[in-house]
Structures are given as C-alpha cells and as structure tokens.
Design a protein around this motif. Structure first.
Motif, PDB file in Angstrom:
ATOM      1  N   UNK A 201      -4.369   4.674  -6.714  1.00  0.00           N
ATOM      2  CA  UNK A 201      -5.031   3.761  -5.489  1.00  0.00           C
ATOM      3  C   UNK A 201      -5.770   4.764  -4.645  1.00  0.00           C
ATOM      4  N   UNK A 202      -6.885   4.678  -3.952  1.00  0.00           N
ATOM      5  CA  UNK A 202      -7.486   5.248  -3.152  1.00  0.00           C
ATOM      6  C   UNK A 202      -8.555   4.401  -1.973  1.00  0.00           C
ATOM      7  N   UNK A 203      -9.219   5.038  -1.294  1.00  0.00           N
ATOM      8  CA  UNK A 203      -9.969   4.415  -0.184  1.00  0.00           C
ATOM      9  C   UNK A 203     -10.962   3.498  -0.823  1.00  0.00           C
ATOM     10  N   UNK A 204     -11.261   3.891  -1.920  1.00  0.00           N
ATOM     11  CA  UNK A 204     -12.700   2.959  -2.562  1.00  0.00           C
ATOM     12  C   UNK A 204     -12.057   1.925  -3.308  1.00  0.00           C
ATOM     13  N   UNK A 205     -10.723   1.627  -3.908  1.00  0.00           N
ATOM     14  CA  UNK A 205     -10.277   0.679  -4.685  1.00  0.00           C
ATOM     15  C   UNK A 205      -9.333  -0.243  -4.056  1.00  0.00           C
ATOM     16  N   UNK A 206      -8.899   0.161  -2.848  1.00  0.00           N
ATOM     17  CA  UNK A 206      -7.589  -0.461  -2.283  1.00  0.00           C
ATOM     18  C   UNK A 206      -7.974  -1.650  -1.863  1.00  0.00           C
ATOM     19  N   UNK A 207      -9.081  -1.953  -0.866  1.00  0.00           N
ATOM     20  CA  UNK A 207      -9.311  -3.275  -0.373  1.00  0.00           C
ATOM     21  C   UNK A 207      -9.616  -4.110  -1.275  1.00  0.00           C
ATOM     22  N   UNK A 208     -10.269  -3.813  -2.513  1.00  0.00           N
ATOM     23  CA  UNK A 208     -10.435  -4.732  -3.469  1.00  0.00           C
ATOM     24  C   UNK A 208      -8.988  -5.462  -3.982  1.00  0.00           C
ATOM     25  N   UNK A 209      -8.194  -4.563  -4.080  1.00  0.00           N
ATOM     26  CA  UNK A 209      -7.008  -4.860  -4.611  1.00  0.00           C
ATOM     27  C   UNK A 209      -6.089  -5.989  -3.563  1.00  0.00           C
ATOM     28  N   UNK A 210      -6.291  -5.339  -2.337  1.00  0.00           N
ATOM     29  CA  UNK A 210      -5.656  -6.119  -1.186  1.00  0.00           C
ATOM     30  C   UNK A 210      -6.075  -7.537  -1.152  1.00  0.00           C
ATOM     31  N   UNK A 211      -7.578  -7.627  -1.252  1.00  0.00           N
ATOM     32  CA  UNK A 211      -8.066  -9.113  -0.935  1.00  0.00           C
ATOM     33  C   UNK A 211      -7.605  -9.888  -2.211  1.00  0.00           C
ATOM     34  N   UNK A 212      -7.393  -9.345  -3.357  1.00  0.00           N
ATOM     35  CA  UNK A 212      -7.262 -10.171  -4.560  1.00  0.00           C
ATOM     36  C   UNK A 212      -5.643 -10.721  -4.431  1.00  0.00           C
ATOM     37  N   UNK A 213      -4.854  -9.881  -3.698  1.00  0.00           N
ATOM     38  CA  UNK A 213      -3.286  -9.874  -3.730  1.00  0.00           C
ATOM     39  C   UNK A 213      -3.015 -10.056  -2.255  1.00  0.00           C
ATOM     40  N   UNK A 214      -3.383 -11.023  -1.382  1.00  0.00           N
ATOM     41  CA  UNK A 214      -3.167 -10.754  -0.065  1.00  0.00           C
ATOM     42  C   UNK A 214      -1.551 -10.873   0.369  1.00  0.00           C
TER      43      UNK A 214
END
Length: 247
Positions: A201-214
């Motif tokens: 996980x990094x600063x590019x892909x983390x937000x997308x994962x977090x939004x998908x799994x709130x």
C-alpha cells in the motif's frame, strides 16, 4: 478512522546492511509515534534479516498508548537468538499478533493462509496467543473462501493481503483486485471479524482501498512509507498517510 500502523522493518534492513545501530529502530519508531501513527508493526524472522528479537524489547518502553503489532509465522522454529513467535509474544505482550505463513526462502510475505490445510494447527496457537492478552489477526488472501473459518478458529481479525491489488493498481487495471478485497472484507465483517490490510500500500493506492472498505480497522504500511520518507522526511510522510485515512 482507520488506524495506521507503521512497519519499521526497513529501518532495520538499513542498519543491518552496515552493522552498528544506525539508523536506530527505536528512534524511527519514536518519530512515527510523534507524527501521530496509532501503531508500530514489526516482523521478526528466524533468519534475522531485519527486525530482531532484541529490537522488540527495546521498543516496549516507547509504546505507552501506541499499539505494538508483531507479525510472524507461528510454525517457524526458534533459531539463534530468535526465540520463536509464541515465546516472543509471551515475553513482550503486544496489542496484536498477526500470523503470516511466510518462510525464510520468501523475500517478503506473498500469500495468505490456506485454512483447510493449516486451520486445526492454528487453533491451539491462536488460543495460546490470546492467553497472553493480545488480539490475533490472520494474514489472508483477497478472495479466500476461508474467511468464515477465521472466526471459527477464534481469531479476532484478518489482514487482507493487498499485494495483488497494489500491483494491479500500478498497472492501471485494479477493478477486479479491488472487488476481491471488498468481498473478503464483507465476508469478514459478516463473520464478526475486524479487518486490517497490508502489503504494498502507498499514497497512490490507499485512498481507493479505504473508500471501497470504509469500515477498515487498520492498515500496516512499511516498504513504501519508508521509501517515501527518504525524500519527504519520516514525520511528514506519516502525516501524509494519516491525512489520506482522514479524507
């Protein structure tokens, strides 16, 4: 908010490559804690390629109010000054122990547990770890059919192995890999389990994962965070990740 646990193994890799005590693992952990992370993750291995058992003991005085997550293979034997995972947990009493099916031949963790093969071997070890007062999480593949079995074995959480998601994200085609993570998180949630995630996980892909799994409880991030910190500084990088998780 989803908690950030910073994996400091890479600090130990740099130290070990030269010998001595620089960069200092405890100083790095102190900087991450001061920057606001909720936890520190370490993954001592029998071959002692990075974090060592003595590092874990050195970290303990720094962690008041900060979670310690010790990762490791519960089946790996003691070797040299590595006492074995259960003995180390018994001596240090971390907040969380994440069980990972890795071996010395693996460069890094690259798959989750197959509970149809290893479940009954894990059951008494999970109970023993919990007797030392720690939460137990199992490292599991996205898309695993075994998620409900994690709860049956007595563990409290899973950690979704996000390596395939991160790789797909870098290639610009992550929809299927992200969907597998979401299905696994929902299966865990339905089984009453907490959900952690980690690997690449990094600063590019983390937000997308977090939004998908709130309802994600925790992310454990080391390799990318330490690499990014070489350019931006450790405290600033930790704070950048925390801002992503807040957003």
């Amino acid at each position: 908010m989803t908690s950030l646990s910073v994996n400091i193994n890479k600090i130990a890799v740099l130290r070990n490559s030269r010998g001595g005590n620089e960069p200092d693992v405890a100083t790095a952990a102190r900087a991450c804690i001061a920057a606001g992370c909720a936890g520190i993750t370490v993954h001592p291995r029998p071959d002692q390629r990075h974090i060592r058992a003595e590092d874990v003991f050195a970290l303990l005085p720094l962690l008041a109010g900060t979670e310690l997550n010790i990762e490791g293979n519960p089946f790996a034997p003691a070797q040299g000054t590595y006492p074995g995972l259960l003995a180390l947990v018994r001596a240090t009493r971390p907040t969380q122990c994440t069980l990972v099916p890795d071996g010395d031949a693996q460069l890094t963790s690259d798959h989750g547990f197959d509970l149809r093969r290893d479940g009954e071997r894990l059951r008494p070890l999970i109970a023993e770890l919990q007797s030392y007062g720690c939460r137990v999480s199992l490292f599991m593949d996205a898309g695993s059919p075994d998620i409900a079995r994690v709860a049956d074995l007595g563990a409290e959480r899973i950690e979704i192995y996000t390596g395939p998601y991160a790789q797909a994200f870098a290639l610009g085609d992550h929809a299927a890999a992200l969907a597998a993570c979401v299905v696994t998180a929902n299966d865990a949630h339905d089984a009453g389990l907490g959900i952690n995630a980690g690997h690449d996980l990094n600063q590019n892909n983390l937000l997308t994962l977090k939004q998908a799994i709130p309802f994600l409880d925790e992310v454990s991030i080391g390799h990318a965070l330490i690499g990014e910190a070489l350019y931006a500084g450790l405290a600033a990088t930790v704070q950048a990740y925390l801002q992503i998780l807040r957003d």
